[in-house]
Design a protein around this motif. Structure first.
Motif, PDB file in Angstrom:
ATOM      1  N   GLN A 333      18.492  54.131  94.263  1.00 57.89           N
ATOM      2  CA  GLN A 333      19.196  53.871  93.014  1.00 57.89           C
ATOM      3  C   GLN A 333      19.436  52.376  92.824  1.00 57.89           C
ATOM      4  O   GLN A 333      19.241  51.831  91.718  1.00 57.89           O
ATOM      5  CB  GLN A 333      20.525  54.615  92.992  1.00 57.89           C
ATOM      6  N   LEU A 334      19.815  51.680  93.894  1.00 56.29           N
ATOM      7  CA  LEU A 334      20.032  50.240  93.802  1.00 56.29           C
ATOM      8  C   LEU A 334      18.732  49.511  93.478  1.00 56.29           C
ATOM      9  O   LEU A 334      18.726  48.530  92.719  1.00 56.29           O
ATOM     10  CB  LEU A 334      20.611  49.723  95.125  1.00 56.29           C
ATOM     11  N   ALA A 335      17.618  49.997  94.058  1.00 51.11           N
ATOM     12  CA  ALA A 335      16.330  49.367  93.772  1.00 51.11           C
ATOM     13  C   ALA A 335      15.932  49.588  92.315  1.00 51.11           C
ATOM     14  O   ALA A 335      15.405  48.682  91.650  1.00 51.11           O
ATOM     15  CB  ALA A 335      15.264  49.916  94.717  1.00 51.11           C
ATOM     16  N   ARG A 336      16.161  50.799  91.796  1.00 48.99           N
ATOM     17  CA  ARG A 336      15.833  51.073  90.392  1.00 48.99           C
ATOM     18  C   ARG A 336      16.686  50.237  89.454  1.00 48.99           C
ATOM     19  O   ARG A 336      16.239  49.854  88.362  1.00 48.99           O
ATOM     20  CB  ARG A 336      16.023  52.556  90.095  1.00 48.99           C
ATOM     21  N   ASP A 337      17.921  49.944  89.885  1.00 46.44           N
ATOM     22  CA  ASP A 337      18.802  49.110  89.054  1.00 46.44           C
ATOM     23  C   ASP A 337      18.522  47.621  89.215  1.00 46.44           C
ATOM     24  O   ASP A 337      19.197  46.798  88.576  1.00 46.44           O
ATOM     25  CB  ASP A 337      20.262  49.392  89.413  1.00 46.44           C
ATOM     26  N   GLY A 338      17.572  47.276  90.079  1.00 48.41           N
ATOM     27  CA  GLY A 338      17.233  45.873  90.283  1.00 48.41           C
ATOM     28  C   GLY A 338      18.197  45.113  91.150  1.00 48.41           C
ATOM     29  O   GLY A 338      18.145  43.875  91.208  1.00 48.41           O
ATOM     30  N   LYS A 339      19.083  45.802  91.864  1.00 45.73           N
ATOM     31  CA  LYS A 339      20.068  45.118  92.697  1.00 45.73           C
ATOM     32  C   LYS A 339      19.521  44.757  94.064  1.00 45.73           C
ATOM     33  O   LYS A 339      20.067  43.878  94.736  1.00 45.73           O
ATOM     34  CB  LYS A 339      21.322  45.984  92.834  1.00 45.73           C
ATOM     35  N   ILE A 340      18.488  45.447  94.532  1.00 46.55           N
ATOM     36  CA  ILE A 340      17.801  45.105  95.769  1.00 46.55           C
ATOM     37  C   ILE A 340      16.306  45.196  95.511  1.00 46.55           C
ATOM     38  O   ILE A 340      15.867  45.833  94.538  1.00 46.55           O
ATOM     39  CB  ILE A 340      18.194  46.025  96.948  1.00 46.55           C
ATOM     40  N   GLY A 341      15.502  44.548  96.358  1.00 43.44           N
ATOM     41  CA  GLY A 341      14.062  44.563  96.178  1.00 43.44           C
ATOM     42  C   GLY A 341      13.390  45.698  96.943  1.00 43.44           C
ATOM     43  O   GLY A 341      14.034  46.570  97.514  1.00 43.44           O
ATOM     44  N   ARG A 342      12.061  45.652  96.946  1.00 40.47           N
ATOM     45  CA  ARG A 342      11.255  46.628  97.664  1.00 40.47           C
ATOM     46  C   ARG A 342      10.259  45.898  98.543  1.00 40.47           C
ATOM     47  O   ARG A 342       9.878  44.756  98.269  1.00 40.47           O
ATOM     48  CB  ARG A 342      10.516  47.564  96.698  1.00 40.47           C
ATOM     49  N   ASP A 343       9.825  46.570  99.619  1.00 36.23           N
ATOM     50  CA  ASP A 343       8.826  45.963 100.488  1.00 36.23           C
ATOM     51  C   ASP A 343       7.432  46.234  99.950  1.00 36.23           C
ATOM     52  O   ASP A 343       7.268  46.795  98.857  1.00 36.23           O
ATOM     53  CB  ASP A 343       8.981  46.469 101.926  1.00 36.23           C
ATOM     54  N   ALA A 344       6.408  45.835 100.710  1.00 34.43           N
ATOM     55  CA  ALA A 344       5.026  45.972 100.246  1.00 34.43           C
ATOM     56  C   ALA A 344       4.630  47.423 100.050  1.00 34.43           C
ATOM     57  O   ALA A 344       3.730  47.728  99.251  1.00 34.43           O
ATOM     58  CB  ALA A 344       4.080  45.298 101.242  1.00 34.43           C
ATOM     59  N   MET A 345       5.294  48.338 100.757  1.00 35.62           N
ATOM     60  CA  MET A 345       4.995  49.762 100.631  1.00 35.62           C
ATOM     61  C   MET A 345       5.811  50.433  99.539  1.00 35.62           C
ATOM     62  O   MET A 345       5.659  51.635  99.304  1.00 35.62           O
ATOM     63  CB  MET A 345       5.273  50.456 101.968  1.00 35.62           C
TER      64      MET A 345
END
Length: 384
Positions: A333-345
């Motif tokens: 949810q935090l990643a979808r909200d742009g509050k944290i990033g994602r790795d290469a996978m």
């Protein structure tokens, strides 16, 4: 949250920032019908083997973790001694004693002795059932179970207490209103579950969580932590008041003159130095939080071991995996909200903690606890 912050005693999982717990994704093995009625109690089997451990799916809903130790190569750590736990609080006890002495300094000689002795004897109150119940309500925010909640948990509780060789009424079950999967061993005789744990955990995992918390009580972890906090309280309150008053005075002076702000600031520093010079062991209060956190992590592994010794290793692993799934849902949810990033996978990146925060953690990483429990199941754990 560190052990010093956990005045209640022992927690089942590390403290997380308050947040709304999100529902598990559709298709997740841990998705729950929110309004599903409590199932009838069906206890875990008496004998649990490594084959009974719920495997991690090949397409797990959480990012892959670093390689875990091979179960056969895991050596259980020695449990923390109660003496070490209490000694870690000794500098705080000394600070509290100085505060009490400062308060009674103007009293007659007999009154000084009486007040100090009364304070020293007051620690016995934490073992008084009435005091424990007051602390449970006021300080910890617990409440007593409703009849429906009692019916839901009683069979699991009866089984767990039986395996530990204690009566079901020797310790009291309480509830905390919370959407987190968590449980607590508090004061001397209190075990508390969150409402989410009571509703969401299957009976076997619920029994495993209860066994972990009862293990804390049986090993003395909860009362040792509480008695340490009890005697540290006057010193902590005095230090908080000193910092708050110093900050307010310096801020007020700074609005009028930087020179007066510097004078008040240096005066406060001089008072602190004088107190430490009179009692040098007080300097250890800057070290003891790290020692207390290390002892707390050892205590958590010890409580896990006590639960596994009574057949709840697989159940605890299931509960820990469920908590990991909750964490992944939050990270997504935090990643979808742009509050944290994602790795290469494409996996959400878990926020990194500095070394100081890691050393102050009151609980080991879930992956470490799962690996240790799998080791117990793989190699056999019969010593009780």
């Amino acid at each position: 949250m560190s052990t010093d912050d956990q005045v209640a005693g022992r927690e089942f999982v590390p403290y997380q920032e308050q947040h709304q717990v999100l529902a598990a994704p559709q298709g997740s093995p841990y998705a729950e019908a929110p309004d599903q009625a409590y199932p009838p109690p069906t206890m875990a089997p008496q004998q649990v083997s490594a084959q009974d451990v719920p495997p991690i799916p090949a397409t797990a809903p959480w990012p892959a973790q670093d390689a875990l130790p091979e179960p056969g190569h895991l050596e259980p750590q020695k449990p923390p001694t109660l003496t070490a736990t209490l000694l870690a609080k000794a500098p705080h006890f000394l600070g509290s004693l100085l505060v009490i002495m400062a308060v009674v300094i103007s009293m007659p000689g007999w009154a000084k002795v009486l007040v100090v002795l009364a304070w020293l004897a007051s620690g016995a109150l934490v073992f008084h059932r009435g005091t424990e119940r007051m602390l449970a309500r006021v300080l910890f925010g617990f409440r007593q179970l409703t009849p429906a909640e009692r019916q839901r948990v009683q069979s699991a509780w009866n089984e767990v207490t039986s395996r530990f060789g204690v009566g079901p009424d020797e310790y009291e079950l309480w509830i905390q209103e919370s959407d987190e999967l968590n449980a607590f061993a508090a004061a001397g005789h209190i075990v508390a579950l969150t409402t989410r744990s009571l509703k969401s955990l299957p009976d076997g995992e619920l029994a495993g969580v209860l066994a972990h918390e009862l293990g804390h009580h049986q090993a003395g972890h909860a009362w040792a932590a509480l008695i340490g906090e009890w005697y540290a309280a006057p010193g902590r309150v005095a230090w908080w008041v000193f910092k708050k008053v110093t900050w307010l005075v310096v801020r007020f002076a700074a609005e009028r003159s930087l020179m007066w702000a510097a004078v008040f600031g240096l005066t406060a520093l001089g008072v602190a130095v004088a107190v430490v010079a009179a009692a040098p062991p007080l300097l250890l209060v800057f070290v003891t939080p790290y020692l207390s956190a290390w002892l707390s992590r050892r205590a958590e592994l010890h409580a896990d071991r006590l639960a596994a010794q009574r057949g709840y290793g697989a159940a605890l692993i299931g509960a820990f995996e469920r908590i990991k799934n909750d964490e992944h849902v939050l990270l997504e949810q935090l990643a979808r909200d742009g509050k944290i990033g994602r790795d290469a996978m494409g996996h959400p990146l878990r926020p990194q903690q500095g070394w100081s925060l890691r050393m102050l953690a009151s609980h080991p990483e879930l992956d470490e606890r799962i690996a240790v429990l799998r080791g117990y199941l793989a190699t056999g754990l019969s010593e009780v």
